[in-house]
Design a protein around this motif. Structure first.
Motif, PDB file in Angstrom:
ATOM      1  N   GLN A 139       0.841  -1.190   0.000  1.00 57.03           N
ATOM      2  CA  GLN A 139       0.000   0.000   0.000  1.00 57.03           C
ATOM      3  C   GLN A 139       0.881   1.246   0.000  1.00 57.03           C
ATOM      4  OE1 GLN A 139      -2.713   0.491   3.347  1.00 57.03           O
ATOM      5  NE2 GLN A 139      -4.312   1.042   1.882  1.00 57.03           N
ATOM      6  N   CYS A 140       0.691   2.096  -1.002  1.00 54.29           N
ATOM      7  CA  CYS A 140       1.500   3.307  -1.110  1.00 54.29           C
ATOM      8  C   CYS A 140       1.237   4.206   0.093  1.00 54.29           C
ATOM      9  CB  CYS A 140       1.172   4.051  -2.403  1.00 54.29           C
ATOM     10  SG  CYS A 140       2.006   5.653  -2.494  1.00 54.29           S
ATOM     11  N   LYS A 141       2.327   4.667   0.696  1.00 54.89           N
ATOM     12  CA  LYS A 141       2.222   5.471   1.913  1.00 54.89           C
ATOM     13  C   LYS A 141       1.505   6.790   1.654  1.00 54.89           C
ATOM     14  CE  LYS A 141       6.374   4.798   4.448  1.00 54.89           C
ATOM     15  NZ  LYS A 141       7.603   5.469   4.772  1.00 54.89           N
ATOM     16  N   ASN A 142       1.691   7.318   0.437  1.00 54.80           N
ATOM     17  CA  ASN A 142       1.165   8.651   0.155  1.00 54.80           C
ATOM     18  C   ASN A 142      -0.288   8.625  -0.297  1.00 54.80           C
ATOM     19  OD1 ASN A 142       3.773   9.649   0.701  1.00 54.80           O
ATOM     20  ND2 ASN A 142       4.380   9.039  -1.368  1.00 54.80           N
ATOM     21  N   CYS A 143      -0.592   7.807  -1.312  1.00 51.44           N
ATOM     22  CA  CYS A 143      -1.954   7.855  -1.847  1.00 51.44           C
ATOM     23  C   CYS A 143      -2.789   6.644  -1.430  1.00 51.44           C
ATOM     24  CB  CYS A 143      -1.923   7.982  -3.367  1.00 51.44           C
ATOM     25  SG  CYS A 143      -1.245   6.524  -4.160  1.00 51.44           S
ATOM     26  N   HIS A 144      -2.214   5.742  -0.638  1.00 46.76           N
ATOM     27  CA  HIS A 144      -2.908   4.551  -0.135  1.00 46.76           C
ATOM     28  C   HIS A 144      -3.392   3.607  -1.223  1.00 46.76           C
ATOM     29  CE1 HIS A 144      -2.627   5.957   3.947  1.00 46.76           C
ATOM     30  NE2 HIS A 144      -3.040   7.152   3.535  1.00 46.76           N
TER      31      HIS A 144
HETATM   32 ZN   LIG Z   1       1.026   6.603  -4.277  1.00 43.96          ZN
END
Ligand SMILES: [Zn+2]
Ligand SMILES: [Zn+2]
Length: 327
Positions: A139-144
């Motif tokens: 899961q991307c930390k920034n955009c989830h």
């Molecule tokens: Zn992202």
């Protein structure tokens, strides 16, 4: 307990713990975070061989079950290597397992191994609680956003629910390497949430299965015991409390096997006068959860009497007796 990998002591932070023994010579499991743990890594330390031959693994499995002083447990979790080898089969046949959880990464190759395990558990009558997809996504930390790492094909098998998808989570990796408990860290993490969900589901499914099993044990589809009150007489005590009494002669005559009964016409091939009057059952085996097989004193043993068939026999005879009484 864990059989192959010495990785469990590392992940739980108990690498340098020496196991102790009870007076009776049983190994006392190491306790960490309210978990009793036994692992080949604890017993053999770093000297544990990397390659285990089948018979050795089977032996270790037995020892972990019987020579470890587990005491009273809520749940015993046995971590098995992938596949359908000796260990899995020995285990399924030596203790009544409540259920199996199948873990796989979302890759075709792992899927096919998991599917084989699924089929094996079904064949050995071990209920499959469900499937867990491991290393499902990141899961991307920034955009989830969920980024799949292996593929998007979901893990599916008929009759087994998906219990959860465990994401790749740096916090999980770090806590395992350090031997820390992820669940005791102050901040929650995606893997922790997913694992909690899996745990809750496993528990609730096991409770349902336990209830079903209790109901089944009190039904006409479960034999509590078979007794021989006197020679030549058999008493079947069903879970429901119903008792059916048969004479050995009557049961032998009613043998439903292909040698005694024509499969197509339903006509009896067995002649009544060929059965010795003093016939008795030498051995009775349970067949799965649905039938018994009787080895008779005349050497005949191919008859499989399903519970349904036994109920029908008892019913038919009861009717015949009632009619005879009316006349
Ligand atoms: Zn992202
Ligand atoms: Zn027969």
């Amino acid at each position: 307990c864990d059989i192959y990998g010495p990785s469990i002591p590392l992940m739980l932070g108990i690498q340098n713990v020496e196991p102790t023994m009870t007076m009776a010579g049983k190994v006392i499991p190491v306790v960490q975070n309210n978990l009793k743990v036994m692992s080949i890594g604890i017993v053999a330390g770093d000297d544990a061989p990397l390659i285990w031959r089948g018979p050795m693994v089977t032996q270790v499995t037995r020892q972990f079950l019987h020579q470890v002083d587990w005491g009273k447990l809520d749940i015993l979790v046995i971590d098995l290597p992938p596949g359908t080898g000796d260990v899995q089969i020995t285990l399924c046949q030596s203790i009544p397992l409540s259920g199996a959880v199948i873990v796989s990464t979302p890759q075709d190759m792992s899927f096919s191994i998991a599917r084989k395990a699924f089929n094996m558990f079904q064949r050995l009558e071990v209920p499959v609680i469900g499937l867990v997809e491991n290393m499902s996504f990141y899961q991307c930390k920034n955009c989830h956003q969920e980024i799949p790492l292996f593929g998007n094909k979901p893990l599916e098998m008929e009759g087994a629910p998906l219990l959860g998808r465990i994401p790749i989570d740096p916090k999980l990796v770090l806590s395992l390497d350090r031997g820390e408990n992820l669940f005791l860290l102050s901040e929650s993490s995606p893997a922790q949430e997913a694992l909690t969900q899996v745990g809750d589901k496993v528990l609730s499914i096991m409770e349902e299965q336990l209830e079903k099993r209790e109901k089944w044990k009190q039904s006409d589809q479960y034999i509590q015991s078979i007794q021989e009150p006197k020679p030549g007489e058999l008493e079947i005590h069903w879970g429901s409390g119903k008792t059916d009494r048969f004479s050995a002669f009557e049961l032998r005559l009613a043998c439903p096997c292909a040698m005694c009964l024509d499969e197509w016409t339903g006509e009896k091939i067995l002649r009544e006068d060929s059965i010795p009057l003093d016939i008795y059952p030498q051995k009775i085996h349970l067949v799965g959860n649905y039938a018994i097989q009787i080895e008779w004193s005349d050497g005949h043993k191919t008859g499989i009497y399903t519970y349904q068939y036994l109920h029908k026999l008892a019913e038919t005879r009861k009717k015949a007796q009632e009619e005879a009484f009316e006349i």
